[in-house]
Write a protein that holds these residues in place. Structure first.
Motif, PDB file in Angstrom:
ATOM      1  N   ASN A 199       0.844  -1.195   0.000  1.00 40.89           N
ATOM      2  CA  ASN A 199       0.000   0.000   0.000  1.00 40.89           C
ATOM      3  C   ASN A 199       0.877   1.241   0.000  1.00 40.89           C
ATOM      4  OD1 ASN A 199      -1.759   2.115   0.575  1.00 40.89           O
ATOM      5  ND2 ASN A 199      -2.985   0.922   2.014  1.00 40.89           N
ATOM      6  N   ALA A 200       0.886   1.959  -1.119  1.00 38.34           N
ATOM      7  CA  ALA A 200       1.738   3.145  -1.241  1.00 38.34           C
ATOM      8  C   ALA A 200       1.388   4.213  -0.212  1.00 38.34           C
ATOM      9  CB  ALA A 200       1.626   3.719  -2.647  1.00 38.34           C
ATOM     10  N   LYS A 201       0.171   4.175   0.326  1.00 39.95           N
ATOM     11  CA  LYS A 201      -0.263   5.142   1.332  1.00 39.95           C
ATOM     12  C   LYS A 201      -0.394   4.504   2.707  1.00 39.95           C
ATOM     13  CE  LYS A 201      -2.738   8.015  -2.028  1.00 39.95           C
ATOM     14  NZ  LYS A 201      -4.049   8.646  -2.387  1.00 39.95           N
ATOM     15  N   GLY A 202       0.281   3.373   2.890  1.00 40.59           N
ATOM     16  CA  GLY A 202       0.196   2.670   4.152  1.00 40.59           C
ATOM     17  C   GLY A 202       0.741   3.465   5.319  1.00 40.59           C
ATOM     18  N   ASP A 203       0.304   3.126   6.516  1.00 41.34           N
ATOM     19  CA  ASP A 203       0.741   3.866   7.704  1.00 41.34           C
ATOM     20  C   ASP A 203       2.000   3.277   8.327  1.00 41.34           C
ATOM     21  OD1 ASP A 203      -0.494   1.552   8.607  1.00 41.34           O
ATOM     22  OD2 ASP A 203      -1.418   2.505  10.341  1.00 41.34           O
ATOM     23  N   SER A 257       8.188 -15.274   2.186  1.00 37.60           N
ATOM     24  CA  SER A 257       6.773 -15.640   2.087  1.00 37.60           C
ATOM     25  C   SER A 257       5.997 -15.199   3.324  1.00 37.60           C
ATOM     26  CB  SER A 257       6.628 -17.149   1.888  1.00 37.60           C
ATOM     27  OG  SER A 257       7.169 -17.862   2.989  1.00 37.60           O
ATOM     28  N   HIS A 258       6.635 -15.220   4.488  1.00 38.37           N
ATOM     29  CA  HIS A 258       5.975 -14.764   5.713  1.00 38.37           C
ATOM     30  C   HIS A 258       5.681 -13.264   5.647  1.00 38.37           C
ATOM     31  CE1 HIS A 258       6.408 -18.584   7.750  1.00 38.37           C
ATOM     32  NE2 HIS A 258       7.700 -18.607   7.475  1.00 38.37           N
ATOM     33  N   LEU A 259       6.629 -12.507   5.103  1.00 41.76           N
ATOM     34  CA  LEU A 259       6.413 -11.065   4.955  1.00 41.76           C
ATOM     35  C   LEU A 259       5.259 -10.805   4.001  1.00 41.76           C
ATOM     36  CD1 LEU A 259       7.121  -8.110   5.308  1.00 41.76           C
ATOM     37  CD2 LEU A 259       8.974  -8.405   3.638  1.00 41.76           C
ATOM     38  N   ASP A 260       5.221 -11.538   2.898  1.00 45.49           N
ATOM     39  CA  ASP A 260       4.142 -11.359   1.927  1.00 45.49           C
ATOM     40  C   ASP A 260       2.782 -11.647   2.554  1.00 45.49           C
ATOM     41  OD1 ASP A 260       3.195 -11.048  -0.917  1.00 45.49           O
ATOM     42  OD2 ASP A 260       2.564 -13.115  -0.561  1.00 45.49           O
ATOM     43  N   LYS A 261       2.677 -12.722   3.323  1.00 44.50           N
ATOM     44  CA  LYS A 261       1.407 -13.069   3.964  1.00 44.50           C
ATOM     45  C   LYS A 261       0.992 -12.012   4.982  1.00 44.50           C
ATOM     46  CE  LYS A 261       2.001 -18.068   3.458  1.00 44.50           C
ATOM     47  NZ  LYS A 261       2.271 -19.340   4.171  1.00 44.50           N
ATOM     48  N   ALA A 262       1.955 -11.543   5.776  1.00 40.99           N
ATOM     49  CA  ALA A 262       1.639 -10.527   6.781  1.00 40.99           C
ATOM     50  C   ALA A 262       1.178  -9.234   6.123  1.00 40.99           C
ATOM     51  CB  ALA A 262       2.858 -10.274   7.665  1.00 40.99           C
ATOM     52  N   ARG A 286      -0.249  -8.889   3.092  1.00 40.53           N
ATOM     53  CA  ARG A 286      -1.567  -9.067   2.485  1.00 40.53           C
ATOM     54  C   ARG A 286      -2.662  -9.112   3.539  1.00 40.53           C
ATOM     55  NH1 ARG A 286      -2.067 -13.700   0.517  1.00 40.53           N
ATOM     56  NH2 ARG A 286       0.001 -14.644   0.527  1.00 40.53           N
ATOM     57  N   GLN A 287      -2.374  -9.708   4.671  1.00 39.73           N
ATOM     58  CA  GLN A 287      -3.355  -9.773   5.745  1.00 39.73           C
ATOM     59  C   GLN A 287      -3.603  -8.395   6.340  1.00 39.73           C
ATOM     60  OE1 GLN A 287      -2.919  -9.331   9.275  1.00 39.73           O
ATOM     61  NE2 GLN A 287      -5.059  -9.906   9.695  1.00 39.73           N
ATOM     62  N   ASP A 288      -2.568  -7.586   6.418  1.00 42.28           N
ATOM     63  CA  ASP A 288      -2.688  -6.270   7.043  1.00 42.28           C
ATOM     64  C   ASP A 288      -3.313  -5.245   6.098  1.00 42.28           C
ATOM     65  OD1 ASP A 288      -1.448  -3.418   7.599  1.00 42.28           O
ATOM     66  OD2 ASP A 288      -1.248  -4.522   9.489  1.00 42.28           O
ATOM     67  N   LYS A 291       3.682  -8.716  14.701  1.00 44.60           N
ATOM     68  CA  LYS A 291       4.031  -8.077  15.968  1.00 44.60           C
ATOM     69  C   LYS A 291       4.870  -6.833  15.724  1.00 44.60           C
ATOM     70  CE  LYS A 291       6.163  -8.942  20.478  1.00 44.60           C
ATOM     71  NZ  LYS A 291       6.848  -9.963  21.345  1.00 44.60           N
ATOM     72  N   ALA A 292       5.832  -6.936  14.809  1.00 44.74           N
ATOM     73  CA  ALA A 292       6.688  -5.788  14.516  1.00 44.74           C
ATOM     74  C   ALA A 292       5.898  -4.634  13.916  1.00 44.74           C
ATOM     75  CB  ALA A 292       7.806  -6.204  13.587  1.00 44.74           C
ATOM     76  N   ILE A 293       4.932  -4.954  13.077  1.00 49.94           N
ATOM     77  CA  ILE A 293       4.081  -3.915  12.468  1.00 49.94           C
ATOM     78  C   ILE A 293       3.247  -3.244  13.571  1.00 49.94           C
ATOM     79  CG2 ILE A 293       2.111  -3.526  10.952  1.00 49.94           C
ATOM     80  CD1 ILE A 293       3.322  -5.841   9.193  1.00 49.94           C
ATOM     81  N   ALA A 294       2.701  -4.041  14.460  1.00 51.81           N
ATOM     82  CA  ALA A 294       1.920  -3.482  15.570  1.00 51.81           C
ATOM     83  C   ALA A 294       2.803  -2.601  16.463  1.00 51.81           C
ATOM     84  CB  ALA A 294       1.288  -4.600  16.391  1.00 51.81           C
ATOM     85  N   THR A 295       4.037  -3.035  16.682  1.00 45.71           N
ATOM     86  CA  THR A 295       4.971  -2.250  17.484  1.00 45.71           C
ATOM     87  C   THR A 295       5.259  -0.904  16.838  1.00 45.71           C
ATOM     88  OG1 THR A 295       6.021  -4.203  18.453  1.00 45.71           O
ATOM     89  CG2 THR A 295       7.338  -2.207  18.384  1.00 45.71           C
TER      90      THR A 295
END
Length: 208
Positions: free
Chosen positions: A47-51, A70-75, A77-79, A197-201
């Protein structure tokens, strides 16, 4: 033999030590934050405008990078609110430079992520040039156009790789993978839960 020698094509093999932070630490010791976050030539996805912005420093011969990809890609897409910046940082073998070049060359035909995923999908840690080229071709990249784009844009690709090297050096990075997630750096392979978790942090603005 150092990383700059490898980037310049010296015939050397070996890996740099991987440091695993138990907690995220402030990433920015470099004044060139704008260059890291907004290099117009660095490939991006998400998302180019992601937070939250993730900056991924990786090498196509790094097994830890491949495990995490692949874990990064899944996280992501889920977010749905994450911007990803790719930093091709070929420091492990001379063939890593070739992989970075063909991936970045694929960007000119709009197929960077296709090449990235194909290269990350090759098992092993010392992948030959031919195997990288075959994987990218099998993924559907137009190889005739790729060669033409490499011939035309070689100086720009080399300059981008050098900027990435300078950015990594300025922050004291020692090996791949490294993920800058918001204002924090993680120098380790992460699984999907680790990325979440890192994204939430990063959103919370403080390490957990």
């Amino acid at each position: 033999m150092n990383r700059r020698d490898i980037l310049l094509g010296a015939a050397a093999l070996g890996a740099w030590p991987l440091y695993n932070y138990l907690k995220p630490v402030p990433a920015w010791s470099s004044p060139d934050v704008k260059g890291i976050l907004h290099d117009p030539d660095a490939p991006e996805s998400g998302n180019a405008k992601g937070d939250v912005t993730i900056v991924s420093f990786f090498d196509y011969n790094c097994p830890f990078c491949k495990t995490s990809a692949s874990h990064l890609d899944k996280a992501m897409r889920q977010d749905g609110r994450v911007r990803l910046i790719y930093k091709d940082w070929p420091i492990l073998t001379p063939a890593s430079v070739y992989g970075a070049q063909i991936a970045l060359g694929s960007k000119y035909q709009g197929r960077y992520t296709t090449a990235y995923q194909a290269l990350m999908g090759i098992p092993g840690r010392r992948i030959a040039n031919e195997a990288m080229r075959d994987a990218v071709a099998a993924a559907g990249v137009d190889m005739t156009r790729l060669q033409a784009d490499l011939d035309k844009n070689s100086p720009a690709i080399s300059a981008l790789l050098q900027r990435t090297m300078n950015q990594a050096d300025s922050m004291g990075l020692r090996g791949t993978p490294v993920y800058l997630i918001g204002p924090y750096a993680y120098a380790s392979a992460l699984d999907e839960g680790g990325f979440r978790k890192a994204i939430a942090t990063a959103r919370a603005g403080k390490p957990s």
